[in-house]
Design a protein around this motif. Structure first.
Motif, PDB file in Angstrom:
ATOM      1  N   UNK A   1      38.796  -5.205  -5.986  1.00 19.98           N
ATOM      2  CA  UNK A   1      39.764  -4.741  -6.992  1.00 19.98           C
ATOM      3  C   UNK A   1      40.584  -5.913  -7.525  1.00 19.98           C
ATOM      4  N   UNK A   2      41.011  -6.801  -6.632  1.00 20.45           N
ATOM      5  CA  UNK A   2      41.761  -7.990  -7.060  1.00 20.45           C
ATOM      6  C   UNK A   2      40.925  -8.865  -7.987  1.00 20.45           C
ATOM      7  N   UNK A   3      39.664  -9.030  -7.658  1.00 18.36           N
ATOM      8  CA  UNK A   3      38.774  -9.845  -8.490  1.00 18.36           C
ATOM      9  C   UNK A   3      38.762  -9.311  -9.924  1.00 18.36           C
TER      10      UNK A   3
ATOM     11  N   UNK B   1      39.752 -12.002 -23.447  1.00 11.74           N
ATOM     12  CA  UNK B   1      39.863 -13.281 -22.755  1.00 11.74           C
ATOM     13  C   UNK B   1      39.584 -13.057 -21.266  1.00 11.74           C
ATOM     14  N   UNK B   2      38.755 -13.890 -20.714  1.00 11.09           N
ATOM     15  CA  UNK B   2      38.473 -13.828 -19.284  1.00 11.09           C
ATOM     16  C   UNK B   2      39.241 -14.939 -18.592  1.00 11.09           C
ATOM     17  N   UNK B   3      39.991 -14.572 -17.592  1.00  8.87           N
ATOM     18  CA  UNK B   3      40.800 -15.545 -16.868  1.00  8.87           C
ATOM     19  C   UNK B   3      39.942 -16.377 -15.941  1.00  8.87           C
ATOM     20  N   UNK B   4      40.382 -17.606 -15.723  1.00  9.79           N
ATOM     21  CA  UNK B   4      39.772 -18.460 -14.713  1.00  9.79           C
ATOM     22  C   UNK B   4      40.329 -18.026 -13.362  1.00  9.79           C
TER      23      UNK B   4
ATOM     24  N   UNK C   1      50.315 -16.656 -12.710  1.00  9.04           N
ATOM     25  CA  UNK C   1      49.894 -15.337 -12.243  1.00  9.04           C
ATOM     26  C   UNK C   1      49.159 -15.526 -10.916  1.00  9.04           C
ATOM     27  N   UNK C   2      49.607 -14.819  -9.885  1.00  6.08           N
ATOM     28  CA  UNK C   2      49.020 -14.933  -8.549  1.00  6.08           C
ATOM     29  C   UNK C   2      48.817 -13.545  -7.964  1.00  6.08           C
ATOM     30  N   UNK C   3      47.718 -13.401  -7.258  1.00 11.30           N
ATOM     31  CA  UNK C   3      47.441 -12.176  -6.520  1.00 11.30           C
ATOM     32  C   UNK C   3      47.560 -12.517  -5.039  1.00 11.30           C
TER      33      UNK C   3
ATOM     34  N   UNK D   1      40.602  -9.522 -15.835  1.00 10.89           N
ATOM     35  CA  UNK D   1      41.157  -8.988 -17.082  1.00 10.89           C
ATOM     36  C   UNK D   1      42.615  -9.389 -17.325  1.00 10.89           C
ATOM     37  N   UNK D   2      43.162 -10.193 -16.445  1.00 14.25           N
ATOM     38  CA  UNK D   2      44.563 -10.607 -16.599  1.00 14.25           C
ATOM     39  C   UNK D   2      44.757 -11.338 -17.923  1.00 14.25           C
TER      40      UNK D   2
END
Length: 178
Positions: free
Chosen positions: A68-70, A1-4, A29-31, A75-76
């Motif tokens: 890296x965050x992207x 699954x790819x996250x938006x 979920x937040x970065x 993958x989240x």
């Protein structure tokens, strides 16, 4: 699954962190913003304001972490991931400072594409300077304008979040997700 992947951007002191904190409170979920960590890491090395001292080095470190965050967001295990600032923010700040940067910065903007970008405009009533934020309100307006230019350059449809309470701003964001 790819996250938006949803970016929340804007100049300094516009309420991005407060929005992210409210989204976290609502179990999204937040970065979080990473530039403060880059600043604090540089201070441990004895450099008080790395962006002002060596903008390219600061931006290279920041770009690496934003990329890296992207991929972390990609993958989240969640359908939505909110990110406090995206890769284009790095270029916007370099352009604001009238600094040159390598083509790899632009390539990263083409490679790391976000699904939606929300913008918080400068808001005098909530603007506060602190130890990591050296900009004044007039500079925040110029940075905001540069952010708009940069995201537009990379063909993003920007969604403005209106001035309101944190809760209402988050409700607006959630109600307008595509």
């Amino acid at each position: 699954m790819s996250s938006k992947k949803i970016v929340i951007t804007g100049g300094p002191g516009t309420g991005k962190t407060s929005l992210i904190n409210e989204l976290i409170k609502r179990n999204y979920i937040c970065l979080e913003e990473i530039s403060r960590q880059v600043i604090l890491d540089a201070r441990k090395d004895g450099i008080e304001q790395l962006f002002l001292t060596n903008p390219l080095l600061f931006s290279e470190r920041l770009l690496k972490r934003r990329i890296e965050q992207y991929y972390e967001a990609k993958i989240a295990e969640s359908s939505l991931v909110f990110i406090d600032r995206g890769v284009p923010d790095v270029l916007a700040y370099m352009d604001y400072a009238e600094e040159n940067y390598p083509k790899t910065f632009e390539k990263a903007c083409h490679t790391c594409r976000y699904d939606q970008v929300y913008v918080l405009a400068p808001w005098q009533d909530i603007f506060i300077s602190d130890n990591e934020r050296y900009e004044n309100f007039d500079q925040a307006i110029k940075i905001h304008d540069q952010l708009l230019n940069t995201y537009n350059k990379y063909d993003y449809n920007l969604i403005d979040i209106p001035f309101d309470t944190i809760e209402n701003r988050v409700d607006f964001l959630l109600d307008t997700l595509i």
